[in-house]
Motif scaffolding. Structure first.
Motif, PDB file in Angstrom:
ATOM      1  N   SER A 525       0.971  -1.242   0.140  1.00 21.50           N
ATOM      2  CA  SER A 525      -0.055   0.071  -0.088  1.00 21.50           C
ATOM      3  C   SER A 525       0.722   1.211  -0.093  1.00 21.50           C
ATOM      4  CB  SER A 525      -0.886   0.060   1.208  1.00 21.50           C
ATOM      5  OG  SER A 525      -1.705   1.164   1.327  1.00 21.50           O
ATOM      6  N   TRP A 528       0.371   3.484   3.468  1.00 27.51           N
ATOM      7  CA  TRP A 528       0.773   2.732   4.693  1.00 27.51           C
ATOM      8  C   TRP A 528       1.474   3.623   5.507  1.00 27.51           C
ATOM      9  CZ3 TRP A 528       4.768   1.191   7.670  1.00 27.51           C
ATOM     10  CH2 TRP A 528       4.576   0.289   8.608  1.00 27.51           C
ATOM     11  N   PRO A 529       1.507   3.870   6.740  1.00 30.57           N
ATOM     12  CA  PRO A 529       0.239   3.263   7.533  1.00 30.57           C
ATOM     13  C   PRO A 529      -0.878   3.928   7.725  1.00 30.57           C
ATOM     14  CG  PRO A 529       2.000   4.477   8.980  1.00 30.57           C
ATOM     15  CD  PRO A 529       2.168   4.557   7.481  1.00 30.57           C
ATOM     16  N   PHE A 556       4.787  -3.853   6.684  1.00 29.27           N
ATOM     17  CA  PHE A 556       4.183  -3.580   5.311  1.00 29.27           C
ATOM     18  C   PHE A 556       5.244  -4.412   4.452  1.00 29.27           C
ATOM     19  CE2 PHE A 556       7.076  -0.478   4.231  1.00 29.27           C
ATOM     20  CZ  PHE A 556       7.220  -0.286   3.079  1.00 29.27           C
TER      21      PHE A 556
END
Length: 575
Positions: A525, A528-529, A556
């Protein structure tokens, strides 16, 4: 009488006119012939050149074969000229193949030195600009002392094990592989009657000293940076990560350039699925070459299309690369490039700088927040100010001072677009301007252009002010690629606000978040976060944590070993 006298005169005049006309009629075809003469000469010259070329082909029977060659790789070219890819046992056959494939006798830097060692004919093949003279001189000096009695039946084995005082020596069985290694800087020894060669690593590339990168400067910290030489870049990282688990896989990309690409990771930390995915992408690249190094390789293995946001992080600092390796990232080195690709990456990774970790946690947090504010201002300051100018009723009471105090001759949106283009021109001019002239160019831009444009009423003071703040925020962005992408977003939001006002700003900001959310860097992603939300990791992004407080690696990355400190050490730290 007068009549009789006049008639002959008239006849004479007519005869003269007829004579002149006749002369002109005769001169006309001659003039045309003279005008057409250069064209005929050109046609004859072209025919002569063509005939000479045909005669040259007839004189050199190999020329027709050269013209008919359509080899797409070195291997196919060698097979085209000698029927296979093996090492010819005769040196004369080797010379003929090298002359056609490698440009021997036509390229001045291709060296094929024939000698005799111990009664056996031999030849040294190398590129003069890559070969290190001192090493080759020592090797040749040792071989010149050989006599026929010193050479055993297995000449190749005796040369390698006894008479070549060099560490990196290996055998070569294919001519294409041997030529590729010569083109990368190695030296090859051919022996008469042998179908194998001796490959020696005697390369020495032209390189510069590892100076501090101009983009990632720090007040405190290391002053060394990557250069254009792959081997020295890897050595700088090895110096910081003395872990036997650090793996360095070498690949070559490009049928013609054969550019060296190194994949680096720590074996017991990294996600092996991710390593395999990157390796497959690199091996699947089938183009003629990547002369622009890392950027072309990024487009080939990462993609991204027309999305302006970067999917990898570039760094020229060995300490930054070492810290990302310890987090479980994959690092890609490309020869001839001082930048290193780090992947996967996130939006918040691109907003961090090494200077934050060189200060105390409190000061590092302060610097990080200042940087976040600058990045936010570079994206949203100008669209928000323009929105408040168009709709003054949206301004809070404490912000009543915001707004243009005077009007200008140019519309507000046009002012922003002109200043945006002016800042980009200034940035590009700064890149191409010699350093001694940089300050003079800044004075021209600031005084002659900015101040006079405001005084003449073409621009509003606030437009220049807020554009300067947004530009400073863009230049304060650690990632150059992220700063350029944020600038495109700022332009899009300006146009959306100018056309649709409040709905344009809201919809544009929402589309930006959706774009970044759907943006993925190697199945990770991009936000992220924040999305998906991870409170602990988000806290470490907003607050620079002390070293001993960061006990785990970022989740991640899907690391195999997620702990930074052993459990015993963690318990002792709590005591």
């Amino acid at each position: 009488m007068f009549g009789d006298d006049e008639e002959p005169e008239e006849d004479t005049g007519s005869d003269d006119n007829d004579g002149a006309a006749g002369e002109q009629a005769q001169a006309g075809p001659a003039g045309d012939a003279r005008a057409q003469q250069p064209e005929k000469n050109g046609e004859r010259a072209g025919k002569n050149n063509a005939s000479r070329a045909e005669a040259k082909k007839d004189a050199d029977p190999m020329q027709k074969k050269r013209d008919a060659e359509q080899s797409g790789s070195l291997e196919s070219s060698i097979i085209y000229w000698q029927g296979n890819d093996k090492i010819p046992p005769m040196l004369e056959d080797t010379k003929k193949t090298l002359a056609e494939v490698m440009g021997l006798n036509s390229s001045f830097d291709v060296v094929f030195r024939e000698m005799t060692f111990g009664g056996r004919k031999a030849a040294l093949l190398c590129i003069s600009g890559f070969a290190k003279d001192t090493i080759i001189d020592e090797i040749l000096k040792r071989l010149t002392y050989l006599t026929p009695e010193n050479i055993s039946a297995d000449v190749l084995a005796s040369f390698m094990s006894e008479y070549i005082p060099h560490v990196q020596v290996e055998k070569g069985e294919l001519l294409s592989e041997s030529i590729n290694k010569v083109l990368s800087g190695m030296s090859v020894i051919f022996l008469e009657g042998e179908t194998e060669v001796i490959v020696m690593d005697t390369r020495s590339y032209p390189s510069r000293s590892p100076d501090e990168p101009s983009i990632e400067r720090v007040v405190r910290g290391a002053r060394d940076g990557f250069t254009e030489t792959l081997l020295s870049n890897i050595a700088l990282v090895r110096r910081r990560v003395r872990d036997p688990g650090l793996k360095l896989e070498m690949h070559q990309v490009g049928r013609r350039t054969r550019t060296d690409v190194c994949l680096a990771y720590i074996d017991d930390i990294v996600d092996k699925t991710q390593v395999q995915a990157v390796t497959d992408k690199i091996k699947g690249v089938d183009i003629d070459g990547i002369p622009l190094a890392d950027k072309q390789l990024e487009e080939a293995i990462v993609g991204g299309g027309w999305n302006p946001y970067p999917l990898v992080r570039y760094s020229e600092r060995p300490d930054v690369v070492a810290s990302h390796l310890l987090e479980g990232r994959v690092v890609v080195f490309v020869d001839t490039s001082p930048s290193v690709m780090i992947l996967p990456t996130t939006f918040f990774d691109l907003c961090q700088h090494a200077e934050e970790n060189r200060q105390t946690p409190f000061m590092g947090t302060y610097l990080r927040w200042v940087r976040f504010i600058g990045i936010f201002a570079s994206m949203f300051l100008l669209p928000l100010w323009m929105l408040l100018v168009i709709h003054p009723e949206l301004k809070p009471a404490m912000l009543e001072f915001i707004g243009p105090q005077k009007t200008a001759k140019i519309p507000l949106l046009a002012q922003f677009l002109i200043v945006e283009i002016g800042v980009d021109l200034l940035r590009m001019a700064a890149v191409h301007t010699p350093t001694p002239l940089g300050s003079a160019m800044g004075l021209i831009a600031a005084i002659l252009v900015g101040d006079i444009a405001v005084q003449t009423g073409l621009f509003v003071n606030e437009v220049v002010l807020y554009m300067a703040v947004a530009s400073i925020g863009m230049f304060a962005t650690p990632s150059y690629e992220l700063g350029l992408a944020n600038r495109i977003v700022r332009l899009a939001l300006l146009l959306a606000v100018a056309v649709f006002q409040v709905p344009g700003f809201m919809i544009g900001s929402t589309l930006l978040v959706v774009l970044l959310t759907t943006h993925r860097s190697y199945n990770s992603s991009y936000l992220w976060p924040f999305i998906p939300f991870n409170a602990k990791a988000m806290g470490e992004i907003l607050l620079r944590q002390p070293v001993l407080s960061s006990k785990t690696r970022p989740s991640f990355n899907k690391t195999r070993d997620n702990t930074r400190m052993p459990l015993v050490q963690e318990k002792e730290h709590k005591k």
